[in-house]
Design a protein around this motif. Sequence first.
Motif, PDB file in Angstrom:
ATOM      1  N   LYS A  63       0.849  -1.178   0.000  1.00 33.13           N
ATOM      2  CA  LYS A  63       0.000   0.000   0.000  1.00 33.13           C
ATOM      3  C   LYS A  63       0.889   1.234   0.000  1.00 33.13           C
ATOM      4  N   VAL A  64       0.268   2.393  -0.191  1.00 35.25           N
ATOM      5  CA  VAL A  64       1.021   3.638  -0.298  1.00 35.25           C
ATOM      6  C   VAL A  64       1.471   4.145   1.076  1.00 35.25           C
ATOM      7  N   GLU A  65       0.683   3.891   2.115  1.00 37.37           N
ATOM      8  CA  GLU A  65       0.938   4.488   3.425  1.00 37.37           C
ATOM      9  C   GLU A  65       2.336   4.215   3.980  1.00 37.37           C
ATOM     10  N   PRO A  66       2.838   2.974   3.977  1.00 42.22           N
ATOM     11  CA  PRO A  66       4.168   2.758   4.545  1.00 42.22           C
ATOM     12  C   PRO A  66       5.273   3.449   3.754  1.00 42.22           C
ATOM     13  N   LEU A  67       5.071   3.626   2.438  1.00 37.28           N
ATOM     14  CA  LEU A  67       6.067   4.334   1.644  1.00 37.28           C
ATOM     15  C   LEU A  67       6.170   5.786   2.100  1.00 37.28           C
ATOM     16  N   LYS A  68       5.016   6.395   2.359  1.00 38.89           N
ATOM     17  CA  LYS A  68       5.020   7.794   2.782  1.00 38.89           C
ATOM     18  C   LYS A  68       5.714   7.966   4.134  1.00 38.89           C
ATOM     19  N   ALA A  69       5.524   7.003   5.037  1.00 37.27           N
ATOM     20  CA  ALA A  69       6.175   7.090   6.345  1.00 37.27           C
ATOM     21  C   ALA A  69       7.690   7.092   6.201  1.00 37.27           C
ATOM     22  N   VAL A  70       8.203   6.247   5.312  1.00 36.50           N
ATOM     23  CA  VAL A  70       9.645   6.186   5.083  1.00 36.50           C
ATOM     24  C   VAL A  70      10.130   7.439   4.366  1.00 36.50           C
ATOM     25  N   MET A  71       9.357   7.919   3.395  1.00 35.34           N
ATOM     26  CA  MET A  71       9.749   9.123   2.653  1.00 35.34           C
ATOM     27  C   MET A  71       9.796  10.342   3.568  1.00 35.34           C
ATOM     28  N   ASP A  72       8.905  10.408   4.555  1.00 37.93           N
ATOM     29  CA  ASP A  72       8.929  11.506   5.527  1.00 37.93           C
ATOM     30  C   ASP A  72      10.224  11.493   6.329  1.00 37.93           C
ATOM     31  N   GLN A  73      10.615  10.316   6.801  1.00 37.48           N
ATOM     32  CA  GLN A  73      11.854  10.221   7.573  1.00 37.48           C
ATOM     33  C   GLN A  73      13.049  10.632   6.719  1.00 37.48           C
ATOM     34  N   PHE A  74      13.024  10.222   5.468  1.00 35.98           N
ATOM     35  CA  PHE A  74      14.121  10.538   4.557  1.00 35.98           C
ATOM     36  C   PHE A  74      14.233  12.039   4.328  1.00 35.98           C
ATOM     37  N   LYS A  75      13.104  12.679   4.061  1.00 32.34           N
ATOM     38  CA  LYS A  75      13.114  14.110   3.787  1.00 32.34           C
ATOM     39  C   LYS A  75      13.431  14.934   5.032  1.00 32.34           C
ATOM     40  N   ASP A  76      12.909  14.498   6.190  1.00 34.08           N
ATOM     41  CA  ASP A  76      13.091  15.257   7.426  1.00 34.08           C
ATOM     42  C   ASP A  76      14.387  14.909   8.140  1.00 34.08           C
ATOM     43  N   ASN A  77      15.115  13.929   7.607  1.00 31.66           N
ATOM     44  CA  ASN A  77      16.374  13.488   8.218  1.00 31.66           C
ATOM     45  C   ASN A  77      16.181  13.125   9.688  1.00 31.66           C
ATOM     46  N   LYS A  78      15.093  12.432   9.973  1.00 33.29           N
ATOM     47  CA  LYS A  78      14.831  11.934  11.319  1.00 33.29           C
ATOM     48  C   LYS A  78      14.552  10.442  11.213  1.00 33.29           C
ATOM     49  N   GLY A  79      14.889   9.708  12.238  1.00 30.78           N
ATOM     50  CA  GLY A  79      14.614   8.288  12.169  1.00 30.78           C
ATOM     51  C   GLY A  79      15.192   7.516  13.327  1.00 30.78           C
ATOM     52  N   LEU A  80      15.328   6.235  13.110  1.00 32.43           N
ATOM     53  CA  LEU A  80      15.819   5.334  14.148  1.00 32.43           C
ATOM     54  C   LEU A  80      17.220   5.684  14.598  1.00 32.43           C
ATOM     55  N   LYS A  81      17.994   6.296  13.719  1.00 29.68           N
ATOM     56  CA  LYS A  81      19.376   6.650  14.046  1.00 29.68           C
ATOM     57  C   LYS A  81      19.463   7.604  15.234  1.00 29.68           C
ATOM     58  N   ASP A  82      18.397   8.344  15.508  1.00 25.59           N
ATOM     59  CA  ASP A  82      18.399   9.304  16.608  1.00 25.59           C
ATOM     60  C   ASP A  82      17.902   8.711  17.924  1.00 25.59           C
ATOM     61  N   ASP A  83      17.440   7.457  17.895  1.00 28.36           N
ATOM     62  CA  ASP A  83      16.934   6.822  19.111  1.00 28.36           C
ATOM     63  C   ASP A  83      18.093   6.413  20.015  1.00 28.36           C
ATOM     64  N   ALA A  84      18.013   6.755  21.289  1.00 23.20           N
ATOM     65  CA  ALA A  84      19.112   6.497  22.221  1.00 23.20           C
ATOM     66  C   ALA A  84      19.401   5.008  22.365  1.00 23.20           C
ATOM     67  N   ASN A  85      18.336   4.203  22.468  1.00 21.35           N
ATOM     68  CA  ASN A  85      18.541   2.756  22.598  1.00 21.35           C
ATOM     69  C   ASN A  85      19.250   2.183  21.380  1.00 21.35           C
ATOM     70  N   PHE A  86      18.790   2.579  20.191  1.00 13.73           N
ATOM     71  CA  PHE A  86      19.386   2.033  18.968  1.00 13.73           C
ATOM     72  C   PHE A  86      20.851   2.440  18.845  1.00 13.73           C
ATOM     73  N   LYS A  87      21.166   3.677  19.167  1.00  9.81           N
ATOM     74  CA  LYS A  87      22.552   4.125  19.064  1.00  9.81           C
ATOM     75  C   LYS A  87      23.455   3.343  20.010  1.00  9.81           C
ATOM     76  N   ALA A  88      22.960   3.079  21.211  1.00  7.89           N
ATOM     77  CA  ALA A  88      23.763   2.316  22.168  1.00  7.89           C
ATOM     78  C   ALA A  88      23.987   0.886  21.695  1.00  7.89           C
ATOM     79  N   LEU A  89      22.966   0.279  21.107  1.00 11.54           N
ATOM     80  CA  LEU A  89      23.076  -1.111  20.670  1.00 11.54           C
ATOM     81  C   LEU A  89      23.950  -1.250  19.428  1.00 11.54           C
ATOM     82  N   SER A  90      23.772  -0.355  18.466  1.00  9.45           N
ATOM     83  CA  SER A  90      24.522  -0.478  17.217  1.00  9.45           C
ATOM     84  C   SER A  90      26.009  -0.293  17.429  1.00  9.45           C
ATOM     85  N   GLY A  91      26.399   0.377  18.501  1.00  8.13           N
ATOM     86  CA  GLY A  91      27.828   0.545  18.782  1.00  8.13           C
ATOM     87  C   GLY A  91      28.488  -0.706  19.327  1.00  8.13           C
TER      88      GLY A  91
END
Length: 681
Positions: free
Chosen positions: A322-350
């Motif tokens: 469907k179109v809806e999940p594409l728009k959610a990803v496109m918003d993150q891409f355009k706004d440069n916001k996403g999982l990368k800014d989550d404190a938990n994710f940053k701690a784990l990925s390191g």
Amino acid sequence: MSNDPNQPNQGGWRFDPQTGQPVEQSPPPQPQEPAYVPPQPTYTQPQNQEYTPPAVDPNAQQGYRAQTEPYAPAPTEPVMPVQPYASAPQVNVNVPKKRGNIGLIVGLVVLALVAAGAYAVYSLLNQTINRPAVAVERILPANSLGYFSVNPVLNGNQKAAMDKMKDAFQSQPGFKEAWGKITSQASALGGALGMATPAATPSVGDFDALSSYLGGNLTIAVLPPSTDDLQKLKDASSNGGDMEKVGGDVLGRNIVGMVDLDFNPLNKKGPLLDFKQQAENGGKLEVVEKYRDMDIRKYVTGTNTLYFTLLDGSSTAVVGAKVEPLKAVMDQFKDNKGLKDDANFKALSGQVPSERIASLYLNLTEIYKQVGLIAPETSNTVQKVDGAMLMTLSANDDGMQVDIASQADFTNSGLGSGVQINPGAKPDVTTLADIPTGSLGFVIGTDLKSIIQSALDAMRKQGGDMADQIKSVEDQVKSVTGKDLEADILPLMGGDYVLSAAPGGSGADSSPVSAVVFQMKLKSGDRDKALGVIQSAAPKDESGQPKKIDAAGGTFYSLQPGNESSYVAGVTGDRVVVGPAGAKLDAVVTGFGKGVGSTDAWRPIAKHLPADSNVIGYLDFAGVRTFAEGTMQGEGKTNYEQSVAPFVRPFKYLLVGSATQRTREGTLSRNHTVLFLGISK
């Protein structure tokens, strides 16, 4: 006159004598003498689109040139421009339509990832060469429930490591024959069950050629459902609705696929013309919507519809049912916001390797939240955990590695504080040298006191029968030893401990069980207390007294009076030891400091452990296999050598290391666990 082949041919235009501008396009005056005019290709301009010829470097290699006649020099012949999203490859996939089928939704996403790769090969090639891929963590919302990523095209160190392990299997004597036997037996079994040999699946070109256009990431992610979606799921769950249909519809709006495409023409297999010819058989790819300056296009395959877009300036395609999940990803891409800014994710990925074959991320907080909203009645049975977990799979020269990094708060879970490991308690590295050489496996850690105490506290909080059972155990311990479990015994269990097992003999009658050894270091001054507990708990002989044995420089008591080869428990030096009596016990004690951790074979294994491991586990696959092979005889041994040995001999060992780390966030628990499977010739 410009020689640019992409400029319109002005040879047939009439010009205004005052302005020099073309006023109409009409056939030019015919020459007085016959002259050869090369056939001119025609190009039909798409409706509702204004064609602007692209600027082309005349020295650059031109794209596909449409020709209907044998080649003849024609300097004014225009080159057919490659239009973006011109056509789609024909993918003949027969998928039965079943509305609301959750498996179908996931399958469509996977199918779309491959279809998008083939489609983009022809229609987007000239526009995407050298474009960078977009990292998953940049384009997924921070509250995503989770994602699974796999690298379909290994290269560099990962490919070299996988090739080395593949060779470890293929170089085994009898591997080719054993593999052929397995495949023939599988085919015969399928025939006996009436299963037809699956025909080759129609595909867009040769798989090797198609796969060469895939980049280093293929991901399926689950986004958080909207309030309306949650209400639909809740209604279906509580009212006995069609949960499969509703669930499939909701998943279609919240599952999204992402794939990185590689358009570098220098490393591709097969001519691009092959892809163009197949693309010509596809239907029009309709632009259904322009969202944030990016086209969302529709691709119809069979009876199903897929939607996809290519993120601006990148080689990453986003696909969904469907179109809806594409728009959610496109918003993150355009706004440069996403999982990368989550404190938990940053701690784990390191904590996990950056080079990997696959990864799995779970947002434990969001998962629990969504479950509670959909089915509130489950909140009492599903343990509440705040945090996240990231698992990765990577290859090493000598084996495969699984990393599990977690950061969570268990305070509000059903287990209260849960079973906890003291993050400040780590076994001394010298304790590894006390493990008997030749051990088939062992577990080493420290501070059993904190682990057992936290488990008791957690079970007491549950109340009811659990609390009564704990009280019963404590009463039994006191009646046998005369000591209080928590006040007198647990305080003795704060030091390093090791549980190990080694073969107890040789031949068909040998058993690793007869050589299990437990040892636990004691604090200074606790020796007599520990010996008193052991003496009180030891079984009594006919005289009503425990059987005392002075051996291995210490005092021991038999755990089975009357059996000279039974196990004994006692204290020697600075530790409690439980193990086989006689010479085996002497060998264990005299081997302290000269055991597994001091050998050259252990050093390359230990490098795979996470830093500051609190608990270490090890299983010697090679030793267990050799031990088992020594007990085989006759036809069983022959069958093993021919059918099993080539597949198991490359496996050398399994290593587990778990490091619980201190945090500044109070009840937050952070852990990094590594499972390493040693594989070599």
